[in-house]
Design a protein around this motif. Structure first.
Motif, PDB file in Angstrom:
ATOM      1  N   ALA A 156      -2.170 -12.908  55.528  1.00 27.73           N
ATOM      2  CA  ALA A 156      -2.264 -12.715  54.074  1.00 27.73           C
ATOM      3  C   ALA A 156      -1.663 -13.910  53.353  1.00 27.73           C
ATOM      4  O   ALA A 156      -1.077 -14.799  53.971  1.00 27.73           O
ATOM      5  CB  ALA A 156      -1.532 -11.432  53.675  1.00 27.73           C
ATOM      6  N   ARG A 157      -1.806 -13.926  52.033  1.00 30.69           N
ATOM      7  CA  ARG A 157      -1.168 -14.962  51.233  1.00 30.69           C
ATOM      8  C   ARG A 157       0.346 -14.764  51.271  1.00 30.69           C
ATOM      9  O   ARG A 157       0.844 -13.726  51.671  1.00 30.69           O
ATOM     10  CB  ARG A 157      -1.637 -14.861  49.776  1.00 30.69           C
ATOM     11  CG  ARG A 157      -3.126 -15.096  49.597  1.00 30.69           C
ATOM     12  CD  ARG A 157      -3.515 -15.192  48.117  1.00 30.69           C
ATOM     13  NE  ARG A 157      -4.981 -15.298  48.010  1.00 30.69           N
ATOM     14  CZ  ARG A 157      -5.818 -14.268  47.854  1.00 30.69           C
ATOM     15  NH1 ARG A 157      -5.339 -13.031  47.746  1.00 30.69           N
ATOM     16  NH2 ARG A 157      -7.119 -14.454  47.800  1.00 30.69           N
ATOM     17  N   GLY A 158       1.070 -15.788  50.823  1.00 33.82           N
ATOM     18  CA  GLY A 158       2.525 -15.633  50.680  1.00 33.82           C
ATOM     19  C   GLY A 158       3.256 -15.760  52.002  1.00 33.82           C
ATOM     20  O   GLY A 158       3.100 -16.742  52.718  1.00 33.82           O
ATOM     21  N   ILE A 159       4.049 -14.728  52.314  1.00 36.83           N
ATOM     22  CA  ILE A 159       4.925 -14.787  53.491  1.00 36.83           C
ATOM     23  C   ILE A 159       4.129 -14.961  54.787  1.00 36.83           C
ATOM     24  O   ILE A 159       4.482 -15.794  55.637  1.00 36.83           O
ATOM     25  CB  ILE A 159       5.800 -13.509  53.568  1.00 36.83           C
ATOM     26  CG1 ILE A 159       6.701 -13.394  52.325  1.00 36.83           C
ATOM     27  CG2 ILE A 159       6.627 -13.501  54.836  1.00 36.83           C
ATOM     28  CD1 ILE A 159       7.651 -14.545  52.103  1.00 36.83           C
ATOM     29  N   ASP A 160       3.058 -14.186  54.961  1.00 34.40           N
ATOM     30  CA  ASP A 160       2.259 -14.269  56.191  1.00 34.40           C
ATOM     31  C   ASP A 160       1.802 -15.704  56.428  1.00 34.40           C
ATOM     32  O   ASP A 160       1.974 -16.283  57.509  1.00 34.40           O
ATOM     33  CB  ASP A 160       1.005 -13.385  56.092  1.00 34.40           C
ATOM     34  CG  ASP A 160       1.321 -11.897  56.155  1.00 34.40           C
ATOM     35  OD1 ASP A 160       2.476 -11.525  55.873  1.00 34.40           O
ATOM     36  OD2 ASP A 160       0.407 -11.103  56.474  1.00 34.40           O
ATOM     37  N   GLN A 161       1.206 -16.255  55.375  1.00 35.18           N
ATOM     38  CA  GLN A 161       0.684 -17.611  55.426  1.00 35.18           C
ATOM     39  C   GLN A 161       1.773 -18.616  55.839  1.00 35.18           C
ATOM     40  O   GLN A 161       1.568 -19.450  56.732  1.00 35.18           O
ATOM     41  CB  GLN A 161       0.152 -17.951  54.029  1.00 35.18           C
ATOM     42  CG  GLN A 161      -0.361 -19.340  53.846  1.00 35.18           C
ATOM     43  CD  GLN A 161      -0.826 -19.567  52.397  1.00 35.18           C
ATOM     44  OE1 GLN A 161      -0.627 -18.702  51.532  1.00 35.18           O
ATOM     45  NE2 GLN A 161      -1.448 -20.700  52.153  1.00 35.18           N
ATOM     46  N   SER A 162       2.939 -18.523  55.185  1.00 40.12           N
ATOM     47  CA  SER A 162       4.032 -19.445  55.493  1.00 40.12           C
ATOM     48  C   SER A 162       4.492 -19.296  56.941  1.00 40.12           C
ATOM     49  O   SER A 162       4.795 -20.280  57.609  1.00 40.12           O
ATOM     50  CB  SER A 162       5.223 -19.189  54.566  1.00 40.12           C
ATOM     51  OG  SER A 162       4.854 -19.390  53.234  1.00 40.12           O
ATOM     52  N   ALA A 163       4.553 -18.058  57.416  1.00 37.82           N
ATOM     53  CA  ALA A 163       5.017 -17.817  58.784  1.00 37.82           C
ATOM     54  C   ALA A 163       4.031 -18.416  59.793  1.00 37.82           C
ATOM     55  O   ALA A 163       4.426 -19.125  60.722  1.00 37.82           O
ATOM     56  CB  ALA A 163       5.187 -16.320  59.014  1.00 37.82           C
ATOM     57  N   HIS A 164       2.723 -18.138  59.598  1.00 44.10           N
ATOM     58  CA  HIS A 164       1.722 -18.708  60.508  1.00 44.10           C
ATOM     59  C   HIS A 164       1.799 -20.232  60.506  1.00 44.10           C
ATOM     60  O   HIS A 164       1.830 -20.878  61.543  1.00 44.10           O
ATOM     61  CB  HIS A 164       0.312 -18.289  60.077  1.00 44.10           C
ATOM     62  CG  HIS A 164      -0.030 -16.859  60.386  1.00 44.10           C
ATOM     63  ND1 HIS A 164       0.063 -16.314  61.647  1.00 44.10           N
ATOM     64  CD2 HIS A 164      -0.481 -15.857  59.590  1.00 44.10           C
ATOM     65  CE1 HIS A 164      -0.328 -15.039  61.618  1.00 44.10           C
ATOM     66  NE2 HIS A 164      -0.649 -14.734  60.376  1.00 44.10           N
ATOM     67  N   GLN A 165       1.816 -20.775  59.283  1.00 46.59           N
ATOM     68  CA  GLN A 165       1.790 -22.231  59.111  1.00 46.59           C
ATOM     69  C   GLN A 165       2.941 -22.890  59.875  1.00 46.59           C
ATOM     70  O   GLN A 165       2.733 -23.868  60.594  1.00 46.59           O
ATOM     71  CB  GLN A 165       1.914 -22.526  57.608  1.00 46.59           C
ATOM     72  CG  GLN A 165       1.654 -23.951  57.196  1.00 46.59           C
ATOM     73  CD  GLN A 165       0.154 -24.259  57.077  1.00 46.59           C
ATOM     74  OE1 GLN A 165      -0.583 -23.452  56.510  1.00 46.59           O
ATOM     75  NE2 GLN A 165      -0.270 -25.372  57.633  1.00 46.59           N
ATOM     76  N   ALA A 166       4.140 -22.318  59.730  1.00 43.10           N
ATOM     77  CA  ALA A 166       5.318 -22.945  60.346  1.00 43.10           C
ATOM     78  C   ALA A 166       5.329 -22.748  61.859  1.00 43.10           C
ATOM     79  O   ALA A 166       6.070 -23.423  62.563  1.00 43.10           O
ATOM     80  CB  ALA A 166       6.596 -22.374  59.726  1.00 43.10           C
ATOM     81  N   ILE A 195      -4.809 -22.209  63.533  1.00 45.45           N
ATOM     82  CA  ILE A 195      -4.145 -21.289  64.474  1.00 45.45           C
ATOM     83  C   ILE A 195      -4.868 -21.311  65.813  1.00 45.45           C
ATOM     84  O   ILE A 195      -4.258 -21.447  66.875  1.00 45.45           O
ATOM     85  CB  ILE A 195      -4.122 -19.851  63.895  1.00 45.45           C
ATOM     86  CG1 ILE A 195      -3.169 -19.768  62.702  1.00 45.45           C
ATOM     87  CG2 ILE A 195      -3.727 -18.846  64.979  1.00 45.45           C
ATOM     88  CD1 ILE A 195      -3.216 -18.417  61.964  1.00 45.45           C
ATOM     89  N   LEU A 196      -6.208 -21.191  65.731  1.00 45.50           N
ATOM     90  CA  LEU A 196      -6.997 -21.111  66.964  1.00 45.50           C
ATOM     91  C   LEU A 196      -7.011 -22.454  67.694  1.00 45.50           C
ATOM     92  O   LEU A 196      -6.994 -22.495  68.927  1.00 45.50           O
ATOM     93  CB  LEU A 196      -8.427 -20.660  66.642  1.00 45.50           C
ATOM     94  CG  LEU A 196      -8.520 -19.272  65.974  1.00 45.50           C
ATOM     95  CD1 LEU A 196      -9.971 -18.924  65.667  1.00 45.50           C
ATOM     96  CD2 LEU A 196      -7.887 -18.195  66.866  1.00 45.50           C
ATOM     97  N   ALA A 197      -7.014 -23.554  66.928  1.00 46.44           N
ATOM     98  CA  ALA A 197      -7.068 -24.879  67.553  1.00 46.44           C
ATOM     99  C   ALA A 197      -5.767 -25.193  68.286  1.00 46.44           C
ATOM    100  O   ALA A 197      -5.745 -26.008  69.211  1.00 46.44           O
ATOM    101  CB  ALA A 197      -7.344 -25.938  66.486  1.00 46.44           C
ATOM    102  N   GLN A 198      -4.672 -24.541  67.860  1.00 43.46           N
ATOM    103  CA  GLN A 198      -3.367 -24.880  68.433  1.00 43.46           C
ATOM    104  C   GLN A 198      -2.836 -23.760  69.323  1.00 43.46           C
ATOM    105  O   GLN A 198      -1.668 -23.396  69.239  1.00 43.46           O
ATOM    106  CB  GLN A 198      -2.364 -25.211  67.323  1.00 43.46           C
ATOM    107  CG  GLN A 198      -2.806 -26.416  66.489  1.00 43.46           C
ATOM    108  CD  GLN A 198      -1.656 -27.003  65.687  1.00 43.46           C
ATOM    109  OE1 GLN A 198      -0.557 -27.183  66.198  1.00 43.46           O
ATOM    110  NE2 GLN A 198      -1.917 -27.322  64.431  1.00 43.46           N
TER     111      GLN A 198
END
Lengths: 377, 377
Positions: A156-166, A195-198
């Motif tokens: 999701a936007r916000g926290i989810d996004q930041s967590a995945h990204q980091a 996410i899938l590429a890494q």
């Protein structure tokens, strides 16, 4: 024939087809699936029994069983999307999820299954997160990623996004409320690609192409919580989805952790409430690790083991209609535990299980967390 | 002659003079004061004994005893400032403070003593508080004020200021690190005037005119914590004075509460640490009230009662010099409990108390919280 391995049993292609067909059939949820396999020994045998069971449970029309065509179409869609199905009990299945409440019998997965084998921490929170909240999510995710944990969230936007990204570099898992080919929100397609590429993964229990509805999100959240040792809530308003995830984690005996925030920030109202209720107060990755249970091995819990080969069909006692009436009278809209029902009716556990299976397939029974059930009116 | 009342015993003017003279004398702290009264029955008798006790304790020069002139000057200064002295055990003395660690024998007070009789909550925190922190302090102070609690704080900038301000209408107490006529910071003189004008009070154990030094603030903080049922910390950095107040509250078995904040805000580092250590998480006044002990009556604890009239001087055993050596050998720079010392030396508790009194008056003994003592080198 299935192949036993040290970590589990691999399904044959034919078994996987039957599993998919069974779980995509009407009124077959994870719990019914498990009961059916326990009683009939295989998905194919269960599929044969469905019409009769449903009719005995009082269904007013024929139960809708997924067709071979439907299954073919879903398998083809999965192949196009680079997705595959992992059955519960197979070595690739997320180990903690297997021991969660109502684990999905089949997960559809895109990406690398290795990330699913690692101990996981869920990081969830507000979509309208503050910059500070997003920074916290990033810090926690990168710190926990570097410590060897995979980071689970909901894209999701916000926290989810930041967590995945980091956690891209160390491995992250996005759990979808719709099919794994339905990216929601659409703007996160590039994030999913990364996410899938890494060496990360996207998983879902829903059918390919399934557009998520509101009620699919709490259902998805149980997977996020269930596959993780701990759920960390970074920012959450009162009555937000993240609090549902936290509750589902608690119900599955997983650790619940929350990041504190100013009482004047509505986005901290939910996390502060969790803290008041006893969640671990978390300000950095070391806090999370310090609050994890001593052993990172998944808990053992009784459940079905996949048969190493197709067993004999077990003769199934057909319940007398008096027994069915007894159960129907004892149940109501208020959830009660199956054990209470058995004690109250004095019927055998096996007989009660069969009657519940019938009712469930007829769409007359609802399953609740912790083995409780109620009637649907 | 003192007058017994249901709530305590009033000192005569003469007793009050002696008390003031004794507590203003060299090396006489709250604990020594208590021991002296316990052994000599009155401050005037103790004053007579001071030179001899101090000499026996090994003082290299005569102990400085406050002169009658000094006492006259302080009483005159108090009168000019509209202040008066309240002795421990007198009805006006803050009831919880009396049962705290090392309560001041005499408090100098400006304002209305009624506010001191009410159950009190301390609200403390950062001087460089954020606007959000100041708003939280205001909300808590006004909510608790309306619920009948007096609000205790230190008249500092930031959180203290906000707490006092919001509790003006319901009653607030400013505790000073210097004399009650020394307003610090100077810019808070108008705030102090409002506090006093609206049935609030300012109190201090220090002499009139005393300019506060750095070490006077922790000493003052023990009064803030000790007179309150609970200490609420609103914003506090690591290693801040508010954390000292919280620790002093804990050591006195008072509740410690903290308002959570973002881990990215250094002003929440101290409060979040308190929460990790088990402080109650507080987001509103109702939380504070909910976390208070069931009974709001002050705890009972053994201590001296003021004599209703001047008693006979009790004959005081003069310790043998061997006994003094035994105590001196057993003590060192590391604080030990008096009970350990008694057990170790096998001397009577009374004898040990007298030797400790001698050492303290000679400036060779330091008292620590919880009845522990160490030698001064």
């Amino acid at each position: 024939m299935s192949t036993p391995t040290p970590e589990g049993v691999r399904l044959t292609a034919e078994q996987r087809r039957s599993w998919l067909r069974l779980i995509r059939s009407e009124n077959v949820g994870p719990q019914t699936f498990r009961s059916l396999i326990n009683h009939y020994g295989s998905a194919s045998a269960a599929l044969e029994a469905l019409p009769d069971l449903s009719r005995r449970g009082g269904a007013r029309r024929n139960i809708r069983i997924a067709s071979e065509d439907e299954v073919d179409r879903e398998l083809a869609a999965a192949e196009r999307a680079g997705a595959r199905f992992i059955g519960m009990g197979e070595p690739d299945y997320p180990p903690w999820l297997r021991h969660a409440d109502q684990p999905p019998p089949l997960l559809c997965m895109r990406g690398a299954s290795e990330v699913l084998a690692r101990p996981a921490i869920a990081i969830v929170g507000a979509r309208n997160a503050s910059l500070a909240g997003q920074r916290m999510a990033q810090r926690l995710a990168s710190g926990l990623g570097e410590a060897g944990f995979s980071i689970v969230s909901g894209l999701a936007r916000g926290i989810d996004q930041s967590a995945h990204q980091a956690a891209l570099a160390t491995g992250t898992v996005a759990v979808f409320a719709g099919g794994v080919d339905v990216v929601y929100p659409e703007e996160h397609r590039p994030l999913l690609d990364k996410i899938l590429a890494q060496q990360g993964a996207a998983i879902s229990e829903m059918a390919m192409g399934w557009q998520p509805r509101a009620r699919d999100f709490p259902r998805r959240n149980r997977i996020i919580a269930g596959m993780s040792l701990a759920t960390v809530v970074v920012e959450a308003a009162e009555r937000s989805g993240s609090l549902i995830t936290a509750r589902l984690a608690l119900e599955q005996n997983r650790e619940v952790m929350a990041v504190p925030g100013s009482p004047l920030d509505p986005r901290a109202a939910g996390t502060n409430r969790l803290l008041k209720q006893g969640a671990h107060l978390i300000t950095d990755a070391a806090d999370v690790i310090g609050a994890l249970p001593q052993t990172l091995a998944p808990p053992t819990r009784e459940g079905f083991e996949l048969p190493s080969e197709e067993p004999e069909k077990q003769p199934l006692v057909e319940p007398a209609s008096d027994d069915r009436s007894l159960i129907l009278e004892a149940l109501g809209p208020t959830p009660v535990h199956v054990d209470e029902l058995i004690a109250h009716t004095k019927l055998s556990a096996r007989l009660v299980a069969v009657i519940l299976l019938e009712l469930e397939l007829a769409g007359r029974l609802e399953r609740h967390p912790g083995g409780r059930i109620s009637l649907v009116y």
